[in-house]
Design an enzyme around this catalytic site. Structure first.
Site, mmCIF file in Angstrom:
data_model
loop_
_atom_site.group_PDB
_atom_site.id
_atom_site.type_symbol
_atom_site.label_atom_id
_atom_site.label_comp_id
_atom_site.label_asym_id
_atom_site.label_seq_id
_atom_site.Cartn_x
_atom_site.Cartn_y
_atom_site.Cartn_z
ATOM 1 N N TYR A 1 0.841 -1.206 0.000
ATOM 2 C CA TYR A 1 0.000 0.000 0.000
ATOM 3 C C TYR A 1 0.873 1.252 0.000
ATOM 4 O O TYR A 1 0.574 2.233 -0.683
ATOM 5 C CB TYR A 1 -0.936 0.026 1.212
ATOM 6 C CG TYR A 1 -1.921 1.159 1.116
ATOM 7 C CD1 TYR A 1 -3.101 0.999 0.399
ATOM 8 C CD2 TYR A 1 -1.642 2.403 1.667
ATOM 9 C CE1 TYR A 1 -3.982 2.044 0.247
ATOM 10 C CE2 TYR A 1 -2.520 3.459 1.521
ATOM 11 C CZ TYR A 1 -3.703 3.277 0.804
ATOM 12 O OH TYR A 1 -4.573 4.321 0.642
ATOM 13 N N PHE B 1 -7.236 21.273 -24.909
ATOM 14 C CA PHE B 1 -7.568 19.860 -24.978
ATOM 15 C C PHE B 1 -8.808 19.670 -24.107
ATOM 16 O O PHE B 1 -8.978 20.362 -23.094
ATOM 17 C CB PHE B 1 -6.418 18.944 -24.537
ATOM 18 C CG PHE B 1 -6.792 17.513 -24.764
ATOM 19 C CD1 PHE B 1 -6.865 17.004 -26.055
ATOM 20 C CD2 PHE B 1 -7.169 16.690 -23.714
ATOM 21 C CE1 PHE B 1 -7.305 15.709 -26.286
ATOM 22 C CE2 PHE B 1 -7.605 15.392 -23.946
ATOM 23 C CZ PHE B 1 -7.676 14.899 -25.233
ATOM 24 N N THR B 2 -9.658 18.736 -24.499
ATOM 25 C CA THR B 2 -10.982 18.603 -23.884
ATOM 26 C C THR B 2 -10.924 18.486 -22.355
ATOM 27 O O THR B 2 -11.516 19.294 -21.642
ATOM 28 C CB THR B 2 -11.715 17.385 -24.473
ATOM 29 O OG1 THR B 2 -10.866 16.251 -24.361
ATOM 30 C CG2 THR B 2 -12.068 17.605 -25.937
ATOM 31 N N ASP C 1 2.046 20.035 -20.857
ATOM 32 C CA ASP C 1 1.310 18.787 -21.066
ATOM 33 C C ASP C 1 2.248 17.890 -21.868
ATOM 34 O O ASP C 1 2.392 18.039 -23.080
ATOM 35 C CB ASP C 1 -0.003 19.038 -21.806
ATOM 36 C CG ASP C 1 -0.792 17.747 -21.980
ATOM 37 O OD1 ASP C 1 -0.178 16.661 -21.934
ATOM 38 O OD2 ASP C 1 -2.025 17.805 -22.155
ATOM 39 N N LYS D 1 0.107 7.380 -23.542
ATOM 40 C CA LYS D 1 0.522 7.692 -24.924
ATOM 41 C C LYS D 1 2.021 7.399 -25.070
ATOM 42 O O LYS D 1 2.418 6.247 -25.186
ATOM 43 C CB LYS D 1 0.187 9.140 -25.265
ATOM 44 C CG LYS D 1 -1.295 9.407 -25.519
ATOM 45 C CD LYS D 1 -2.093 9.523 -24.281
ATOM 46 C CE LYS D 1 -3.473 10.103 -24.507
ATOM 47 N NZ LYS D 1 -4.261 10.101 -23.266
ATOM 48 N N ARG E 1 -13.185 14.929 -33.994
ATOM 49 C CA ARG E 1 -12.500 16.000 -33.269
ATOM 50 C C ARG E 1 -12.946 17.316 -33.886
ATOM 51 O O ARG E 1 -12.216 17.964 -34.618
ATOM 52 C CB ARG E 1 -10.969 15.858 -33.367
ATOM 53 C CG ARG E 1 -10.415 14.591 -32.765
ATOM 54 C CD ARG E 1 -10.147 14.644 -31.274
ATOM 55 N NE ARG E 1 -11.316 14.579 -30.439
ATOM 56 C CZ ARG E 1 -11.275 14.469 -29.110
ATOM 57 N NH1 ARG E 1 -10.126 14.400 -28.480
ATOM 58 N NH2 ARG E 1 -12.362 14.435 -28.397
ATOM 59 N N PHE F 1 -18.973 14.500 -26.263
ATOM 60 C CA PHE F 1 -18.605 13.603 -27.369
ATOM 61 C C PHE F 1 -18.536 12.141 -26.955
ATOM 62 O O PHE F 1 -18.743 11.255 -27.763
ATOM 63 C CB PHE F 1 -17.255 14.032 -27.967
ATOM 64 C CG PHE F 1 -16.184 14.212 -26.930
ATOM 65 C CD1 PHE F 1 -16.017 15.435 -26.303
ATOM 66 C CD2 PHE F 1 -15.374 13.153 -26.566
ATOM 67 C CE1 PHE F 1 -15.054 15.597 -25.320
ATOM 68 C CE2 PHE F 1 -14.411 13.303 -25.586
ATOM 69 C CZ PHE F 1 -14.253 14.533 -24.958
HETATM 70 C C1 P71 Z 1 -6.751 10.905 -26.908
HETATM 71 C C2 P71 Z 1 -6.814 11.070 -25.439
HETATM 72 C C3 P71 Z 1 -7.851 10.305 -24.657
HETATM 73 C C4 P71 Z 1 -9.111 11.068 -24.771
HETATM 74 C C5 P71 Z 1 -9.399 12.034 -23.843
HETATM 75 C C6 P71 Z 1 -10.526 12.819 -23.997
HETATM 76 C C7 P71 Z 1 -11.322 12.640 -25.114
HETATM 77 C C8 P71 Z 1 -11.047 11.653 -26.030
HETATM 78 C C9 P71 Z 1 -9.929 10.875 -25.852
HETATM 79 C C10 P71 Z 1 -5.861 12.351 -23.660
HETATM 80 C C11 P71 Z 1 -5.068 13.454 -23.275
HETATM 81 C C12 P71 Z 1 -4.283 14.173 -24.237
HETATM 82 C C13 P71 Z 1 -3.588 15.301 -23.859
HETATM 83 C C14 P71 Z 1 -2.784 16.072 -24.825
HETATM 84 C C15 P71 Z 1 -4.388 15.052 -21.624
HETATM 85 C C16 P71 Z 1 -5.095 13.931 -21.951
HETATM 86 C C17 P71 Z 1 -5.892 13.244 -20.884
HETATM 87 N N1 P71 Z 1 -6.015 11.997 -24.929
HETATM 88 N N2 P71 Z 1 -3.655 15.724 -22.567
HETATM 89 O O1 P71 Z 1 -6.025 11.681 -27.555
HETATM 90 O O2 P71 Z 1 -4.196 13.772 -25.513
HETATM 91 O O3 P71 Z 1 -5.251 12.086 -20.506
HETATM 92 O O4 P71 Z 1 -6.880 10.297 -21.171
HETATM 93 O O5 P71 Z 1 -4.984 9.835 -19.610
HETATM 94 O O6 P71 Z 1 -6.897 11.205 -18.854
HETATM 95 O O7 P71 Z 1 -7.403 9.993 -27.413
HETATM 96 P P1 P71 Z 1 -6.052 10.778 -20.015
#
Ligand code: P71
Length: 462
Positions: free
Chosen positions: A76, A128-129, A219, A262, A386, A453
């Protein structure tokens, strides 16, 4: 021993384990997309042939990462894998203090809550979303300060992720540095099409922020991919290693949020890394409320081990060249067919320009959403919208934001698909392009209030 002579690159790995793919009939796909409300997020993955929804958490781990999973210390508190990850972040990114989180948005949540006060403004190189939503939930307002070229899918600017310094200066003059907790700088800007920021530009952003005492939060989700473009395109960097370039980028910023799903080649995980002790301490206090103890933050020990190893693999030149090279291969095939895509071809996917692809559709008929559904119908390739659906509504006017970029992202998981898969994808996109005049728009029949979305549902618009 000298390297074997090589005229073109190939994947710097061989395949040790395979996962069979299921193929479906057109009738099955018609039923599946209807059932999914014409939203590719709502398809069952079993009904997908080639899954290009995202590169997030979908990459293939290496044998070393899988071996690392067996070394998980699931205590833990004080897991050895946490200390390994902390050392990897210090060595590869150069940030001092680590707060592990379950994924990227966990880090965004802690950071936004810690640094943003109601009424604050956060300038950034495109939204970013999830990032913007956490800024808004903390009472902040995101302001876009990316160069205009980033909003033009046809502009060939080599660094479309650059900040427009005049725009940033204007925000500082208007709201005052005391209302800007940090400038948010993304590398390989996702919503612009995986477009890099140059080091020359980042040095200038740093200088301007220093003048006003403003932090820069990075980021770092796709920083290695950005570093590859710097090596390729930016004068003075051709002979520098990816690792050196990554360190220089991180060294110009005060901390990062990271989705390890990623660049870091894992299926789940993320972190926040900070140089300032006080901010770190505040975030470390919050992590135990929202994620888990500060030495695991929602990850299993084995997951932290896989992230630590994956970070090292992410900065290997052969890996990153093949990764970005595969995206280029697909993009160039589509260009050769005349399909409108975002140029220059980005780091993690090929982005179809749905406005040009489907000029007959008004943006409120969701052309990118319609195109993603059509692509799935053609041969089971899953892509991601997107555009207007992702951008959501303006909180002030309540209207659709109608962003300049209305895109469909064909995102490539790392180390998962082969060149033959890319050929199938290109053929399918070409087929849909030939029949583009018949594609109809969509109307939204269910709209969730946040990040709509993911779960929105649509019907064909007649
Ligand atoms: C991608 C994602 C995953 C995603 C997130 C939201 C909507 C659709 C798909 C996530 C990112 C990203 C950047 C630049 C932060 C996050 C969040 N991308 N910054 O591209 O690309 O990270 O998903 O691990 O929470 O499909 P998280």
């Amino acid at each position: 021993m000298s390297e074997p002579r090589r005229r073109s690159w190939a994947e710097p790995f061989k395949i040790k384990m395979v996962e069979p793919l299921k193929m479906t009939t057109r009738e099955e796909r018609e039923a599946a997309i209807r059932e999914a409300g014409y939203n590719t997020f709502l398809l069952r993955s079993e009904d997908v042939y080639i899954d290009l929804l995202t590169d997030s958490g979908t990459s293939a781990m290496s044998d070393r990462q899988w071996a690392g999973m067996m070394l998980g210390d699931e205590a833990y508190a004080g897991s050895r894998n946490f200390y390994h990850l902390e050392a990897a972040v210090r060595e590869i990114y150069g940030y001092k203090h680590l707060v592990p989180t379950h994924q990227g948005r966990g880090a965004e949540h802690l950071l936004s809550r810690t640094l943003i006060k109601p009424g604050d403004v956060i300038p950034g190189n495109m939204y970013f979303t999830t990032t913007r939503l956490h800024q808004e939930l903390a009472g902040g307002l995101f302001v876009d300060v990316i160069i205009d070229e980033a909003h033009d899918p046809a502009s060939l600017h080599p660094f479309k992720g650059d900040v427009d310094l005049a725009k940033l200066q204007k925000v500082i003059d208007e709201v005052g540095a005391e209302h800007i907790p940090y400038v948010c700088i993304a590398t390989a800007v996702n919503m612009a099409g995986g477009q890099p920021i140059s080091l020359a530009n980042l040095h200038k952003v740093r200088a301007l922020c220093n003048e006003h005492g403003i932090r820069i939060i990075h980021d770092a989700t796709r920083v290695a991919e950005n570093a590859y473009f710097i090596k390729e395109r930016e004068p003075g960097y051709a002979d520098k290693s990816i690792a050196t370039i990554v360190l220089e980028i991180c060294g110009l910023t005060d901390g990062c949020t990271m989705s390890a799903k990623k660049d870091a080649l894992v299926n789940i995980g993320g972190f926040l890394a900070l140089n300032e002790w006080k901010v770190f301490e505040a975030c470390r206090n919050l992590v135990v409320v929202y994620e888990g103890l500060h030495t695991y933050g929602g990850m299993a020990g084995r997951d932290m081990e896989a992230v630590a190893i994956g970070l090292g693999e992410s900065v290997q030149f052969d890996h990153i060249r093949a990764r970005v090279g595969q995206v280029k291969y697909l993009g160039e095939k589509l260009q050769a067919y005349g399909v409108p895509i975002v140029v220059p071809i980005g780091s993690h996917g090929v982005f179809l320009d749905a406005k040009t692809f489907l000029p007959q559709l008004d943006q409120d008929l969701y052309p990118a959403q319609a195109l993603a559904a059509e692509l799935y119908l053609d041969c089971g390739v899953r892509a991601m919208e997107r555009g207007n659906v992702s951008a959501g509504r303006d909180p002030k006017t309540g209207q659709n934001r109608r962003p300049s970029l209305e895109l469909v992202r064909l995102t490539l998981p790392r180390r998962v698909y082969t060149q033959a898969h890319m050929d199938v994808v290109a053929e399918s996109v070409a087929e849909v392009y030939d029949n583009r005049a018949t594609v109809k728009g969509l109307k939204m029949v269910y709209e969730p209030s946040d990040l709509r979305f993911f779960q929105a549902r649509f019907e064909p618009f007649d």
